[in-house]
Design an enzyme around this catalytic site. Structure first.
Site, PDB file in Angstrom:
ATOM      1  N   PHE A  11      10.646  -9.323  -4.623  1.00 48.47           N
ATOM      2  CA  PHE A  11      11.389  -8.642  -5.690  1.00 48.47           C
ATOM      3  C   PHE A  11      12.355  -7.590  -5.134  1.00 48.47           C
ATOM      4  CE2 PHE A  11      10.695  -4.757  -8.505  1.00 48.47           C
ATOM      5  CZ  PHE A  11      11.820  -4.980  -9.280  1.00 48.47           C
ATOM      6  N   TYR A 140      -5.357  -0.655  -0.448  1.00 51.28           N
ATOM      7  CA  TYR A 140      -3.894  -0.818  -0.398  1.00 51.28           C
ATOM      8  C   TYR A 140      -3.247   0.509  -0.016  1.00 51.28           C
ATOM      9  CZ  TYR A 140       0.885  -0.934  -2.243  1.00 51.28           C
ATOM     10  OH  TYR A 140       2.257  -0.805  -2.380  1.00 51.28           O
TER      11      TYR A 140
HETATM   12  N1  LIG Z   1       7.131  -2.890  -6.739  1.00 50.09           N
HETATM   13  C1  LIG Z   1       6.705  -1.627  -6.702  1.00 50.09           C
HETATM   14  O1  LIG Z   1       6.594  -0.959  -7.737  1.00 50.09           O
HETATM   15  C2  LIG Z   1       6.386  -0.975  -5.373  1.00 50.09           C
HETATM   16  C3  LIG Z   1       5.982   0.378  -5.384  1.00 50.09           C
HETATM   17  C4  LIG Z   1       5.674   0.986  -4.178  1.00 50.09           C
HETATM   18  C5  LIG Z   1       5.787   0.272  -2.989  1.00 50.09           C
HETATM   19  N2  LIG Z   1       6.159  -1.042  -2.999  1.00 50.09           N
HETATM   20  C6  LIG Z   1       6.237  -1.758  -1.718  1.00 50.09           C
HETATM   21  O2  LIG Z   1       7.500  -2.382  -1.620  1.00 50.09           O
HETATM   22  C7  LIG Z   1       7.375  -3.585  -0.860  1.00 50.09           C
HETATM   23  C8  LIG Z   1       7.989  -4.752  -1.620  1.00 50.09           C
HETATM   24  O3  LIG Z   1       7.279  -4.900  -2.848  1.00 50.09           O
HETATM   25  P1  LIG Z   1       7.722  -5.938  -3.970  1.00 50.09           P
HETATM   26  O4  LIG Z   1       7.425  -5.312  -5.279  1.00 50.09           O
HETATM   27  O5  LIG Z   1       9.083  -6.470  -3.694  1.00 50.09           O
HETATM   28  O6  LIG Z   1       6.616  -7.072  -3.751  1.00 50.09           O
HETATM   29  P2  LIG Z   1       6.776  -8.673  -3.618  1.00 50.09           P
HETATM   30  O7  LIG Z   1       5.387  -9.229  -3.622  1.00 50.09           O
HETATM   31  O8  LIG Z   1       7.761  -9.187  -4.599  1.00 50.09           O
HETATM   32  O9  LIG Z   1       7.417  -8.806  -2.159  1.00 50.09           O
HETATM   33  C9  LIG Z   1       6.645  -8.830  -0.993  1.00 50.09           C
HETATM   34  C10 LIG Z   1       7.134 -10.001  -0.157  1.00 50.09           C
HETATM   35  O10 LIG Z   1       6.402 -10.012   1.075  1.00 50.09           O
HETATM   36  C11 LIG Z   1       6.030 -11.351   1.358  1.00 50.09           C
HETATM   37  N3  LIG Z   1       4.845 -11.298   2.225  1.00 50.09           N
HETATM   38  C12 LIG Z   1       3.603 -10.868   1.912  1.00 50.09           C
HETATM   39  N4  LIG Z   1       2.806 -10.946   2.991  1.00 50.09           N
HETATM   40  C13 LIG Z   1       3.564 -11.430   4.010  1.00 50.09           C
HETATM   41  C14 LIG Z   1       3.329 -11.724   5.381  1.00 50.09           C
HETATM   42  N5  LIG Z   1       2.096 -11.564   5.920  1.00 50.09           N
HETATM   43  N6  LIG Z   1       4.342 -12.192   6.138  1.00 50.09           N
HETATM   44  C15 LIG Z   1       5.578 -12.377   5.613  1.00 50.09           C
HETATM   45  N7  LIG Z   1       5.870 -12.119   4.322  1.00 50.09           N
HETATM   46  C16 LIG Z   1       4.875 -11.651   3.530  1.00 50.09           C
HETATM   47  C17 LIG Z   1       5.784 -11.997   0.003  1.00 50.09           C
HETATM   48  O11 LIG Z   1       5.884 -13.411   0.041  1.00 50.09           O
HETATM   49  C18 LIG Z   1       6.896 -11.358  -0.824  1.00 50.09           C
HETATM   50  O12 LIG Z   1       8.089 -12.133  -0.762  1.00 50.09           O
HETATM   51  C19 LIG Z   1       5.882  -3.755  -0.563  1.00 50.09           C
HETATM   52  O13 LIG Z   1       5.622  -3.274   0.742  1.00 50.09           O
HETATM   53  C20 LIG Z   1       5.214  -2.871  -1.592  1.00 50.09           C
HETATM   54  O14 LIG Z   1       3.961  -2.385  -1.142  1.00 50.09           O
HETATM   55  C21 LIG Z   1       6.465  -1.671  -4.161  1.00 50.09           C
END
Ligand SMILES: NC(=O)c1ccc[n+]([C@@H]2O[C@H](COP(=O)([O-])OP(=O)(O)OC[C@H]3O[C@@H](n4cnc5c(N)ncnc54)[C@H](O)[C@@H]3O)[C@@H](O)[C@H]2O)c1
Length: 306
Positions: A11, A140
């Site tokens: 995302f 987490y």
């Molecule tokens: N969405 C939120 O509100 C939010 C808030 C705080 C922090 N974050 C952090 O932002 C980052 C992105 O979050 P997001 O919401 O886009 O999540 P998301 O799940 O849409 O994106 C994460 C991506 O990482 C990939 N992935 C997971 N494990 C993997 C691995 N071992 N090797 C390669 N790819 C892998 C997934 O396929 C996915 O495409 C994350 O680190 C998350 O912890 C997100």
């Protein structure tokens, strides 16, 4: 300049990737598609479908020789981290370590890391600034805190430049409605399917930040001369019941919510102070919640009609 984005198919990742392409950066994505799909990856991007945890990552660094790394890939579910802490650790701690070792080996100019407001735990005061005590309440959150500490030590020992960005609740077009991270996408999905939205509690507040503002922060952090840790947020609080009300109003929906008690472990109030990012990164959140919700609704309505 070439930037390697772990989790670039996700995302937040896709919004960052589009921003980098606009800036004429070359982009390489490493993503194992565990919570995303290949469908939305732009054609001009080089894509590797592998896990960042594997030794194969080294071959990609060797072949692509990126200048920068944006590390977003993670196991993002708090619930899954409590069910399977080892899997969470392998992904979020060991995976980050693997990324960091390659950053050192291949002389990366800077790494940007996606951390989370979750590292703070229950707020002792609001708004939460970067100096607020940390008390992770889930594996987490602990894995994000640990990854942050690894990055800081790698920087101390090997001169790696970095920015750690602690995101509040990110929302916007393309967010998976099934991930627990996105109450906005969950409500939207329920309302667009004419279901009664399920409301846990309602009086609790969250600090919602629009995903394009997050991508902008990642880009500014990449180009900034500074190292550091920054909250990326709007420094405002919205009650979940009011958020639902805004969504229902915008969608002209009268489906009444199904009320459930607040879930165990849910924090009551959250708001992150973003002063430091504004001052040091010259960043600001450009989208009000109203604007961001309208963009998100527009996108979801189109996607739902397909
Ligand atoms: N969405 C939120 O509100 C939010 C808030 C705080 C922090 N974050 C952090 O932002 C980052 C992105 O979050 P997001 O919401 O886009 O999540 P998301 O799940 O849409 O994106 C994460 C991506 O990482 C990939 N992935 C997971 N494990 C993997 C691995 N071992 N090797 C390669 N790819 C892998 C997934 O396929 C996915 O495409 C994350 O680190 C998350 O912890 C997100």
């Amino acid at each position: 300049m070439k930037v390697l984005v772990t989790g670039g198919a996700g995302f937040i990742g896709l919004h960052c990737v589009r921003k980098f392409l606009e800036e004429n950066l070359e982009v390489v994505i490493v993503d194992n598609l565990s919570s995303s799909s290949q469908a939305c990856i732009p054609d001009e991007v080089i894509f590797y479908n592998i896990s960042m945890e594997t030794p194969d990552l080294k071959m990609i660094f060797a072949k692509e020789q990126p200048d920068y790394v944006v590390h977003l890939a993670a196991q993002i579910s708090v619930k899954k981290s409590l069910e399977d802490p080892l899997r969470d650790c392998l992904s979020n701690i060991n995976g980050t370590l693997n990324v960091l070792q390659n950053c050192i080996h291949f002389h990366i100019k800077k790494i940007i890391f996606a951390s989370s407001a979750a590292v703070y735990g229950e707020p002792g005061y609001l708004p939460i600034d970067e100096a607020h005590p940390q008390n992770p309440l889930s594996f987490y959150a602990l894995s994000k805190q640990t990854a942050e500490k690894y990055i800081q030590l790698f920087s101390d020992h090997f001169d790696l430049d970095y920015c750690i960005l602690r995101f509040s609740n990110v929302y916007g077009p393309g967010q998976n409605a099934h991930g627990e991270a996105g109450v906005i996408s969950i409500f939207l999905n329920q309302l667009l399917q004419q279901k009664n939205p399920i409301l846990f509690g309602g009086e609790q507040t969250r600090d919602f930040i629009y995903v394009q503002d997050v991508a902008n922060a990642v880009s500014l952090a990449l180009h900034a001369k500074k190292n550091g840790t920054f909250n990326i947020s709007t420094n405002s609080e919205t009650k979940i019941i009011e958020l639902l009300d805004q969504l229902q109003h915008a969608l002209n929906s009268s489906n009444s919510p199904v009320h459930r008690p607040l879930r165990e472990g849910d924090i009551i109030h959250s708001r992150l102070d973003n002063t430091l990012a504004m001052k040091e990164l010259n960043w600001k959140a450009n989208h009000s919640l109203k604007q961001g919700l309208l963009e998100t609704i527009r996108f979801s309505t189109k996607a739902n009609a397909r």
